[in-house]
Scaffold this active site. Structure first.
Site, mmCIF file in Angstrom:
data_model
loop_
_atom_site.group_PDB
_atom_site.id
_atom_site.type_symbol
_atom_site.label_atom_id
_atom_site.label_comp_id
_atom_site.label_asym_id
_atom_site.label_seq_id
_atom_site.Cartn_x
_atom_site.Cartn_y
_atom_site.Cartn_z
ATOM 1 N N LEU A 178 -17.673 3.631 -15.318
ATOM 2 C CA LEU A 178 -17.315 2.681 -14.063
ATOM 3 C C LEU A 178 -17.439 3.709 -12.880
ATOM 4 C CD1 LEU A 178 -15.512 0.346 -13.020
ATOM 5 C CD2 LEU A 178 -13.457 1.737 -13.303
ATOM 6 N N ASP A 214 -3.579 -4.683 -0.189
ATOM 7 C CA ASP A 214 -2.989 -4.717 0.931
ATOM 8 C C ASP A 214 -1.405 -5.392 0.492
ATOM 9 O OD1 ASP A 214 -2.307 -5.003 3.718
ATOM 10 O OD2 ASP A 214 -3.022 -6.904 3.610
ATOM 11 N N HIS A 263 3.262 2.729 -0.293
ATOM 12 C CA HIS A 263 2.102 3.239 -0.463
ATOM 13 C C HIS A 263 2.023 4.107 -1.675
ATOM 14 C CE1 HIS A 263 0.853 1.964 3.488
ATOM 15 N NE2 HIS A 263 1.435 2.924 4.149
#
Ligand code: IPE
Ligand code: IPE
Ligand code: MG
Length: 251
Positions: A143, A31, A48
């Site tokens: 991962l 965020d 972004h």
């Protein structure tokens, strides 16, 4: 001696981090992109775009740590309320990110998964890129990077309930396990550590079911400035916590 329950050990020696107590699963609310851009006199969308580097450095940090699961919140079921242009930008940006970066993730032995609703509002092209990325990386094991896209914790619970009803599961067979098995990714372990950037102290509907006993860490860093060192800080804070799960501290 490594604890059997942890299951993973840091791959890199990181000061102040106990390599035998690494969280198995870290979840992260990315965020603060808009505010990062606004502070620089840029458009929100440029924030972004700047978040991409933060994401990939965070992935590297997770690999350094030996974390097995990293889940990031990329677009919520509530983010459709944003201006049309921003939503359109985010759809295109996420599609292009997958196309540009999935080979690199594949080379790093990262398995990609997605959680969220595949509804009509998500462009078909983006859904196709998601499917291709999952397929490309399905056998990777170092991962698992799960991208929460058009994800909402309440929507996920609603979808699980719908599935239970559709399957005709009898009332006395419904418990936490039967519900967990109907979450978007039943293989995903609950997050041990749940991080939110940008100084906002709320969950915004991220992993409502799964984060019941996660350790929550909030940082003021805006997402585009977030780097692996911030992730390491969050893990240090996590390692200072005393997880009790409703019981008593075992010392
Ligand atoms: C997070 O950054 C990214 C998404 C929600 C897609 P924001 O866009 O929410 O940035 P702020 O919170 O407005 O600064
Ligand atoms: C949460 O951030 C969603 C993502 C980071 C994708 P928001 O910026 O949408 O959350 P609110 O609106 O501040 O609660
Ligand atoms: Mg925000």
């Amino acid at each position: 001696m490594a604890r059997a329950s942890a299951g993973n050990v840091a791959r890199v020696d990181i000061p102040g981090i106990d390599p035998t107590r690494i969280p198995v699963h870290i979840a992260c609310v990315m965020d603060g992109n808009g505010r990062w851009a606004q502070r620089r006199g840029l458009k929100r969308t440029e924030g972004h775009a700047a978040g991409e580097e933060a994401l990939f450095d965070t992935v590297e940090g997770a690999l350094d740590l030996g974390v097995k699961w990293l889940t990031v919140y990329a677009f919520s079921t509530e983010n459709w309320r944003r201006p049309k242009d921003e939503v359109r930008y985010l759809m295109g940006f996420n599609e292009s990110l997958l196309v540009r970066r999935r080979d690199e993730l594949n080379d790093r032995d990262v398995r990609m998964r997605f959680i969220g609703r595949r509804d009509w509002r998500v462009p078909k092209r983006l859904l196709r890129r998601m499917d291709e990325s999952v397929e490309l990386t399905r056998d990777n094991g170092t991962l698992t990077l799960t991208i929460a896209f058009n994800y909402g914790g309440r929507a996920e619970i609603v979808d699980a309930v719908k599935q239970l009803v559709a399957e005709g599961v009898p009332v006395d067979k419904i418990d936490e396990k039967t519900i967990s098995k109907r979450m978007y990714d039943p293989e995903m372990p609950d997050p041990d550590l749940w991080v939110r950037t940008s100084g906002e102290y709320r969950t915004s509907n991220f992993l409502m079911w799964e984060a019941a006993y996660s350790e929550l860490v909030f940082t003021d860093t805006l997402w585009p400035d977030f780097r692996r060192e911030h992730l390491f800080d969050a893990v240090r804070e996590y390692q200072d916590r005393d997880r009790r799960f409703g019981g008593l501290a075992d010392d």
